[in-house]
Design a protein around this motif. Sequence first.
Motif, PDB file in Angstrom:
ATOM      1  N   GLN A 186      40.294 -27.030  81.281  1.00  0.00           N
ATOM      2  CA  GLN A 186      39.977 -27.763  82.513  1.00  0.00           C
ATOM      3  C   GLN A 186      40.877 -28.979  82.704  1.00  0.00           C
ATOM      4  OE1 GLN A 186      35.787 -28.612  82.143  1.00  0.00           O
ATOM      5  NE2 GLN A 186      35.212 -26.708  83.171  1.00  0.00           N
ATOM      6  N   GLN A 187      41.258 -29.623  81.619  1.00  0.00           N
ATOM      7  CA  GLN A 187      42.026 -30.858  81.715  1.00  0.00           C
ATOM      8  C   GLN A 187      43.521 -30.617  81.900  1.00  0.00           C
ATOM      9  OE1 GLN A 187      40.911 -32.879  78.138  1.00  0.00           O
ATOM     10  NE2 GLN A 187      38.932 -33.522  78.933  1.00  0.00           N
ATOM     11  N   ASP A 188      44.035 -29.587  81.283  1.00  0.00           N
ATOM     12  CA  ASP A 188      45.468 -29.310  81.337  1.00  0.00           C
ATOM     13  C   ASP A 188      45.776 -28.321  82.442  1.00  0.00           C
ATOM     14  OD1 ASP A 188      45.624 -30.926  79.085  1.00  0.00           O
ATOM     15  OD2 ASP A 188      45.606 -29.228  77.691  1.00  0.00           O
ATOM     16  N   GLU A 189      47.054 -28.153  82.676  1.00  0.00           N
ATOM     17  CA  GLU A 189      47.460 -27.075  83.580  1.00  0.00           C
ATOM     18  C   GLU A 189      47.070 -25.760  82.936  1.00  0.00           C
ATOM     19  OE1 GLU A 189      51.459 -27.101  85.026  1.00  0.00           O
ATOM     20  OE2 GLU A 189      51.496 -29.292  85.146  1.00  0.00           O
ATOM     21  N   PHE A 190      46.928 -24.736  83.769  1.00  0.00           N
ATOM     22  CA  PHE A 190      46.526 -23.429  83.248  1.00  0.00           C
ATOM     23  C   PHE A 190      47.494 -22.987  82.162  1.00  0.00           C
ATOM     24  CE2 PHE A 190      46.643 -18.820  83.132  1.00  0.00           C
ATOM     25  CZ  PHE A 190      45.300 -18.547  82.924  1.00  0.00           C
ATOM     26  N   ASP A 191      46.934 -22.580  81.042  1.00  0.00           N
ATOM     27  CA  ASP A 191      47.727 -22.121  79.899  1.00  0.00           C
ATOM     28  C   ASP A 191      47.126 -20.792  79.435  1.00  0.00           C
ATOM     29  OD1 ASP A 191      48.788 -21.620  77.346  1.00  0.00           O
ATOM     30  OD2 ASP A 191      48.926 -23.751  76.877  1.00  0.00           O
ATOM     31  N   GLN A 192      47.909 -19.737  79.571  1.00  0.00           N
ATOM     32  CA  GLN A 192      47.419 -18.400  79.223  1.00  0.00           C
ATOM     33  C   GLN A 192      47.017 -18.301  77.757  1.00  0.00           C
ATOM     34  OE1 GLN A 192      46.685 -15.822  81.313  1.00  0.00           O
ATOM     35  NE2 GLN A 192      45.787 -14.905  79.489  1.00  0.00           N
ATOM     36  N   SER A 193      47.722 -19.014  76.874  1.00  0.00           N
ATOM     37  CA  SER A 193      47.379 -18.936  75.451  1.00  0.00           C
ATOM     38  C   SER A 193      46.007 -19.563  75.192  1.00  0.00           C
ATOM     39  CB  SER A 193      48.453 -19.601  74.586  1.00  0.00           C
ATOM     40  OG  SER A 193      48.501 -20.993  74.821  1.00  0.00           O
TER      41      SER A 193
END
Length: 122
Positions: free
Chosen positions: A59-66
């Motif tokens: 939720q806090q970071d940009e979307f990260d697939q990992s």
Amino acid sequence: MNDLQFEEQAVEDELRTFVQTLTDSETYREFVEASEALDDDSEATALLREFEQKRQQLQQDEFDQSVMSELQDIKSKMTDNETIQRHCQAQKALVDLLQGTNDVISDQIGRTFAQSIGGGCC
């Protein structure tokens, strides 16, 4: 004791009876037992903490697939964990019971008594 004090005391007495009936119920006892089992299960509590940390990270970071993949892996492990599932089922049963009592109160007073905004672990 005036009429208002008498009415308030009557409501408090009935509330105590309701709470005692609730805490004596099988649904509530199962929830307490499932909560205690969850507290005692270090693997289950670690999974829940890890899930919450990854969820917050996502939720806090940009979307990260990992991170999303890790979150899905943890959720799968949670689904396979008997202690977590027992707790979720017991929590749902208790929420359903309390929602039912809320509905009865709402019907009796002709107004929405309380409104759920959702929540829970599952």
